[in-house]
Design a protein around this motif. Structure first.
Motif, PDB file in Angstrom:
ATOM      1  N   LYS A 194       7.665  68.180 -22.478  1.00  0.00           N
ATOM      2  CA  LYS A 194       6.378  68.309 -23.175  1.00  0.00           C
ATOM      3  C   LYS A 194       5.520  67.048 -23.064  1.00  0.00           C
ATOM      4  CE  LYS A 194       8.027  71.699 -26.506  1.00  0.00           C
ATOM      5  NZ  LYS A 194       8.378  71.961 -27.900  1.00  0.00           N
ATOM      6  N   ASN A 195       6.165  65.899 -22.928  1.00  0.00           N
ATOM      7  CA  ASN A 195       5.471  64.610 -22.836  1.00  0.00           C
ATOM      8  C   ASN A 195       5.982  63.846 -21.613  1.00  0.00           C
ATOM      9  OD1 ASN A 195       4.213  64.859 -25.585  1.00  0.00           O
ATOM     10  ND2 ASN A 195       6.367  64.846 -26.154  1.00  0.00           N
ATOM     11  N   PRO A 196       5.698  64.362 -20.418  1.00  0.00           N
ATOM     12  CA  PRO A 196       6.272  63.737 -19.220  1.00  0.00           C
ATOM     13  C   PRO A 196       5.785  62.305 -19.023  1.00  0.00           C
ATOM     14  CG  PRO A 196       4.619  65.373 -18.615  1.00  0.00           C
ATOM     15  CD  PRO A 196       4.804  65.466 -20.099  1.00  0.00           C
ATOM     16  N   ARG A 197       6.714  61.468 -18.624  1.00  0.00           N
ATOM     17  CA  ARG A 197       6.384  60.092 -18.290  1.00  0.00           C
ATOM     18  C   ARG A 197       6.039  60.052 -16.801  1.00  0.00           C
ATOM     19  NH1 ARG A 197       9.052  61.885 -22.662  1.00  0.00           N
ATOM     20  NH2 ARG A 197      10.065  60.288 -23.885  1.00  0.00           N
ATOM     21  N   ASN A 198       5.088  59.212 -16.455  1.00  0.00           N
ATOM     22  CA  ASN A 198       4.725  58.974 -15.056  1.00  0.00           C
ATOM     23  C   ASN A 198       4.178  60.211 -14.351  1.00  0.00           C
ATOM     24  OD1 ASN A 198       5.731  56.227 -15.181  1.00  0.00           O
ATOM     25  ND2 ASN A 198       7.746  57.178 -15.264  1.00  0.00           N
ATOM     26  N   LYS A 199       3.494  61.057 -15.075  1.00  0.00           N
ATOM     27  CA  LYS A 199       2.870  62.230 -14.461  1.00  0.00           C
ATOM     28  C   LYS A 199       1.565  61.782 -13.806  1.00  0.00           C
ATOM     29  CE  LYS A 199       2.442  66.946 -14.535  1.00  0.00           C
ATOM     30  NZ  LYS A 199       3.123  68.102 -14.817  1.00  0.00           N
ATOM     31  N   GLY A 200       1.366  62.196 -12.581  1.00  0.00           N
ATOM     32  CA  GLY A 200       0.153  61.838 -11.867  1.00  0.00           C
ATOM     33  C   GLY A 200       0.459  61.541 -10.415  1.00  0.00           C
ATOM     34  N   VAL A 201      -0.511  60.975  -9.743  1.00  0.00           N
ATOM     35  CA  VAL A 201      -0.398  60.670  -8.325  1.00  0.00           C
ATOM     36  C   VAL A 201      -0.803  59.217  -8.108  1.00  0.00           C
ATOM     37  CG1 VAL A 201      -1.248  61.250  -6.014  1.00  0.00           C
ATOM     38  CG2 VAL A 201      -0.960  63.051  -7.718  1.00  0.00           C
ATOM     39  N   LEU A 202      -0.051  58.518  -7.307  1.00  0.00           N
ATOM     40  CA  LEU A 202      -0.401  57.152  -6.923  1.00  0.00           C
ATOM     41  C   LEU A 202      -1.257  57.202  -5.664  1.00  0.00           C
ATOM     42  CD1 LEU A 202       3.095  55.475  -7.359  1.00  0.00           C
ATOM     43  CD2 LEU A 202       1.111  55.159  -8.833  1.00  0.00           C
ATOM     44  N   GLU A 203      -2.236  56.361  -5.606  1.00  0.00           N
ATOM     45  CA  GLU A 203      -3.125  56.306  -4.433  1.00  0.00           C
ATOM     46  C   GLU A 203      -2.709  55.139  -3.545  1.00  0.00           C
ATOM     47  OE1 GLU A 203      -5.243  58.744  -3.954  1.00  0.00           O
ATOM     48  OE2 GLU A 203      -4.921  59.641  -5.924  1.00  0.00           O
ATOM     49  N   ASP A 204      -3.596  54.733  -2.689  1.00  0.00           N
ATOM     50  CA  ASP A 204      -3.422  53.589  -1.801  1.00  0.00           C
ATOM     51  C   ASP A 204      -2.293  53.804  -0.800  1.00  0.00           C
ATOM     52  OD1 ASP A 204      -5.486  52.343  -3.240  1.00  0.00           O
ATOM     53  OD2 ASP A 204      -4.086  51.452  -4.642  1.00  0.00           O
ATOM     54  N   ASP A 205      -1.413  52.827  -0.699  1.00  0.00           N
ATOM     55  CA  ASP A 205      -0.344  52.842   0.307  1.00  0.00           C
ATOM     56  C   ASP A 205       0.912  53.532  -0.196  1.00  0.00           C
ATOM     57  OD1 ASP A 205      -2.150  51.291   1.620  1.00  0.00           O
ATOM     58  OD2 ASP A 205      -1.070  49.417   1.367  1.00  0.00           O
ATOM     59  N   SER A 206       0.766  54.515  -1.034  1.00  0.00           N
ATOM     60  CA  SER A 206       1.933  55.158  -1.627  1.00  0.00           C
ATOM     61  C   SER A 206       2.624  56.085  -0.640  1.00  0.00           C
ATOM     62  CB  SER A 206       1.529  55.954  -2.857  1.00  0.00           C
ATOM     63  OG  SER A 206       0.938  55.117  -3.814  1.00  0.00           O
ATOM     64  N   LEU A 207       3.913  56.187  -0.831  1.00  0.00           N
ATOM     65  CA  LEU A 207       4.753  57.101  -0.075  1.00  0.00           C
ATOM     66  C   LEU A 207       4.736  58.434  -0.823  1.00  0.00           C
ATOM     67  CD1 LEU A 207       6.978  57.467   2.113  1.00  0.00           C
ATOM     68  CD2 LEU A 207       8.586  56.515   0.462  1.00  0.00           C
ATOM     69  N   THR A 208       4.409  59.527  -0.137  1.00  0.00           N
ATOM     70  CA  THR A 208       4.306  60.838  -0.775  1.00  0.00           C
ATOM     71  C   THR A 208       5.358  61.776  -0.206  1.00  0.00           C
ATOM     72  OG1 THR A 208       1.932  60.553  -1.121  1.00  0.00           O
ATOM     73  CG2 THR A 208       2.780  62.793  -1.243  1.00  0.00           C
ATOM     74  N   ILE A 209       6.105  62.419  -1.094  1.00  0.00           N
ATOM     75  CA  ILE A 209       7.149  63.355  -0.702  1.00  0.00           C
ATOM     76  C   ILE A 209       6.908  64.658  -1.446  1.00  0.00           C
ATOM     77  CG2 ILE A 209       9.625  63.779  -0.513  1.00  0.00           C
ATOM     78  CD1 ILE A 209       8.565  60.331  -1.491  1.00  0.00           C
ATOM     79  N   ASN A 210       6.821  65.748  -0.695  1.00  0.00           N
ATOM     80  CA  ASN A 210       6.669  67.071  -1.286  1.00  0.00           C
ATOM     81  C   ASN A 210       7.948  67.863  -1.050  1.00  0.00           C
ATOM     82  OD1 ASN A 210       3.756  67.267  -2.150  1.00  0.00           O
ATOM     83  ND2 ASN A 210       3.499  66.613  -0.031  1.00  0.00           N
ATOM     84  N   MET A 211       8.449  68.465  -2.109  1.00  0.00           N
ATOM     85  CA  MET A 211       9.643  69.310  -1.985  1.00  0.00           C
ATOM     86  C   MET A 211       9.495  70.501  -2.917  1.00  0.00           C
ATOM     87  SD  MET A 211      12.923  66.796  -1.556  1.00  0.00           S
ATOM     88  CE  MET A 211      13.910  68.046  -0.750  1.00  0.00           C
ATOM     89  N   ASN A 212      10.216  71.562  -2.576  1.00  0.00           N
ATOM     90  CA  ASN A 212      10.246  72.705  -3.475  1.00  0.00           C
ATOM     91  C   ASN A 212      11.622  73.343  -3.460  1.00  0.00           C
ATOM     92  OD1 ASN A 212      10.454  74.409  -1.263  1.00  0.00           O
ATOM     93  ND2 ASN A 212       8.322  74.992  -1.284  1.00  0.00           N
TER      94      ASN A 212
END
Length: 143
Positions: free
Chosen positions: A19-37
């Protein structure tokens, strides 16, 4: 503390992270992005990690899924911030052992992650709990 009280406490911790997730969001700049399902149940996650050399300086996630999946992502991002890559991967290894119902090193502070131990009793939910962790492993090992 009785087993029933411990189960109740763990459920409360899991629901708090959901209900109160920590660190929800997206980092910009030189961030490493991983998508999984998880095609079995439809859970999905986008994990973004900010690294400074060998250190995870920030971690955020976006996604949709059940309370186990999303609370696990919240707990995982909290746990790996400030850790070096080796420590983050070791923590993921310990989490995997927990999900398999195995013993783990007692000297590792799991914090809220300990609340997910009960998931091991429900094999169908293990993939939910491990989705964010698998994303983190994939990103750090490819980096």
């Amino acid at each position: 503390m009785s087993s029933n009280n411990l189960d109740t406490l763990y459920r409360q911790v899991i629901m708090d992270h959901y209900k109160n997730p920590r660190n929800k969001g997206v980092l910009e700049d030189d961030s490493l992005t991983i998508n999984m399902n998880n095609p079995t149940c439809g859970d999905r996650i986008q994990l973004t990690l900010k690294l400074d050399g060998e250190k995870v300086v920030d971690a955020k996630f976006e996604g949709e899924g059940c309370s186990i999946s999303m609370s696990s992502a919240s707990m995982m991002t909290q746990a790996i911030k400030g850790k070096n890559i080796e420590e983050a991967l070791k923590l993921s290894e310990v989490f995997s052992q927990i999900m398999q119902g195995k013993d783990y090193e007692d000297d590792i502070d799991l914090g809220d992650i300990e609340a997910l131990q009960g998931v091991a009793k429900f094999p169908a939910r293990i993939k939910c709990a491990t989705l964010a962790w698998k994303a983190m492993e994939k990103g750090l090992k490819e980096e």
